[in-house]
Structure formats: C-alpha cells, structure tokens
Design an enzyme around this catalytic site. Structure first.
Site, mmCIF file in Angstrom:
data_model
loop_
_atom_site.group_PDB
_atom_site.id
_atom_site.type_symbol
_atom_site.label_atom_id
_atom_site.label_comp_id
_atom_site.label_asym_id
_atom_site.label_seq_id
_atom_site.Cartn_x
_atom_site.Cartn_y
_atom_site.Cartn_z
ATOM 1 N NE ARG A 63 102.131 63.116 -27.152
ATOM 2 C CZ ARG A 63 102.072 64.447 -26.985
ATOM 3 N NH1 ARG A 63 102.831 65.227 -27.714
ATOM 4 N NH2 ARG A 63 101.255 64.962 -26.081
ATOM 5 C CD GLU A 103 78.416 59.763 -14.799
ATOM 6 O OE1 GLU A 103 77.693 60.734 -15.084
ATOM 7 O OE2 GLU A 103 79.120 59.173 -15.633
ATOM 8 C CB ALA A 152 77.807 52.904 -23.832
ATOM 9 N NE ARG A 178 81.373 71.029 -18.038
ATOM 10 C CZ ARG A 178 80.200 70.472 -17.698
ATOM 11 N NH1 ARG A 178 80.084 69.864 -16.537
ATOM 12 N NH2 ARG A 178 79.172 70.526 -18.514
ATOM 13 C CE LYS A 235 98.213 66.002 -28.230
ATOM 14 N NZ LYS A 235 98.477 66.724 -26.948
ATOM 15 N N GLY A 239 92.163 73.739 -19.460
ATOM 16 C CA GLY A 239 93.494 73.972 -18.922
ATOM 17 C C GLY A 239 94.555 73.279 -19.754
#
Length: 282
Positions: free
Chosen positions: A240, A52, A30, A196, A238, A199
């Site tokens: 930048r 999706e 949304a 999730r 965050k 990395g």
C-alpha cells in the site's frame, strides 16, 4: 543486507498489517528470524509469537543467523570441540543475547490472548514490531455458522486492528494453498489468492509478500542450467502506497537458514492469469 528488501518502498510503518506467505519448508521462519535480528540491531524492540516452534528452536535459529554457525550444530550440540563451543557462547553473549527480542512459544492462543501479550510487552519493555508464526495456527471460536475461512478473516482483521491500536507493524506468516505447486513459469510465483483460507487477508493486509524457492518446489535447475539449491525469490505482490509486483532473486544458505542479499536481482512482472481473484494488486 535484509534492509534491501523494503528500502524501495520506505520500510514497514506503524499501523501496517503485513502478510508473508510461503509453502512449507520455503523459509518463512528463517526469514522472520532474519528480519527480527535486523530490526533489533537497529534498536527496535521485537516481539515474536511462535505458535509453531519452541523457544529453544527459535533461539537456535537466531543464534545461527547471528554467529554464522550452522543451525544443526547449535541445535543438536554438534560442536567440533570445546573451543568452537566457547567461541559460540562468547559471540552469543556479546551480540544476540543483548538484543531486545522477546519470544512466546505458548500454543492455542486466540486473537485476544495475542493482543494481551502484546499490550503487556509494550507496557513493560516497549514494542516496535510484532511477528506471528503463523496466522492459521491462531485459535478462534468456530460455531456452526462459521467456516474456517470466516474464522481466519476475523483473525486477519484483529491483526490489522492491533497494528493500528498499538501503532506498530504486525507481521504474520501465512501458509499457502497447494494449488500454487501446479503452476509453471512466472506463474509458479504465489499470488494473493494463494493464501490459505484467504477470505479478507488480501483486503486487510497493507503489504503482502511471498517466499519461493525453486529447489524446494522440485525445480533443480534454472533456465540457464544452473542449480537452484542456493537461490530464493522474494515477491512483493501488494504494498500500500508503495511499489508492488516486484520480484527479487536472492541467495539462500540452507545450513545457516539465512537469506543472502549480497547480489540482489530485481524484476517487474505481471503474471499471466485470467481469473480476477489472481490479479495483481496495485
């Protein structure tokens, strides 16, 4: 109203990789649709890669946002009468249908496929911003020497490289780990380490934002005893060259699947966490 989200930091810039994360049903898609419409209304050419949802579902969501008619009414064709349906089609014809938004709902795409679609769209129609819904559904070669975290890291880097090469913002939605559901207080708001298979997601992204709704997390009332059903929090963790650790309380209209920015409350906060992986970005 959605421009209030990024006006403090000057907006999203060409070459930026933006991650927007949330747990399921918090409103990621949304939020994406609302941003896409707001940008297209400003004359931007918008691309959406949806891994999706199907095209008709995305179109229904965009139409609900643009016409103020409930998504369920549009998607399930539950109009009260022909008059309401006619009003809806007239609004769509004069607004949403004319916006420069291109949608691809092809599944099982890898980073090279997405780059090829973006290159083609930019060449044929122009492209000012690309949305990806969502990052963990992007396919990639996974060998015995690579775990899923390594694969997602490669996908993350490919998004950053694509943003720089095409000189556009690439905005990718992202799922969060389940651990965030076990925290309370201000700590209930997501951290970058909650992404999730994070990395290098935290490192590659120029902007990391999160969507949180207490109602969907099982918190029915706030500290003052008010219902949380129509409330949401947008958290910029965050940014930048901009301001991070900014939490914005906004409204949420469930039937229309839209965030409401008429009365935005802002707070600065530093989560009470000890491990370095959860430390705020500056």
């Amino acid at each position: 109203g959605i421009s209030k989200l990024d006006e403090r930091n000057g907006g999203f810039y060409a070459g930026q990789s933006i991650i927007i994360g949330a747990r399921p049903s918090m409103g990621k898609s949304a939020f994406m649709g609302q941003m896409a419409i707001a940008m297209a209304e400003q004359g931007k050419k918008v691309g959406i890669i949806s891994l999706e949802m199907a095209n008709n579902e995305i179109a229904g969501r965009l139409a609900a946002l643009d016409t103020e008619i409930d998504f369920k009414t549009i998607y399930r064709n539950l109009f009260r009468d022909e008059r309401q349906k006619e009003i809806f089609h007239n609004r769509i014809s004069n607004s949403t249908a004319g916006l420069s938004i291109w949608i691809s709902d092809e599944t099982k795409l890898n980073p090279m496929d997405i780059r090829a679609k973006a290159d083609k769209l930019k060449k044929m129609h122009g492209l000012d911003v690309l949305f990806i819904d969502y990052l963990q559904l992007i396919s990639a070669d996974q060998t015995a020497n690579k775990n899923r975290e390594n694969v997602v890291s490669e996908i993350s880097r490919s998004c950053k490289i694509m943003a720089k090469d095409l000189s556009i913002p690439v905005i990718a939605l992202c799922q969060l780990n389940r651990a965030v559901t076990n925290r309370v207080g201000d700590n209930r708001f997501p951290q970058p380490s909650d992404l999730r298979e994070s990395g290098s997601l935290e490192q590659d992204a120029d902007v990391i934002g999160f969507i949180h709704r207490d109602w969907m997390a099982g918190i029915a009332n706030d500290a003052a005893g008010n219902s949380t059903e129509n409330k949401a929090h947008i958290i910029w963790r965050k940014w930048r060259n901009g301001e991070a650790n900014l939490e914005m309380e906004v409204g949420f209209d469930g039937p229309k699947m839209r965030f409401v920015f008429d009365d935005v409350h802002e707070n600065r906060y530093m989560p009470e966490v000890d491990n370095q992986g959860d430390q705020p970005f500056n």
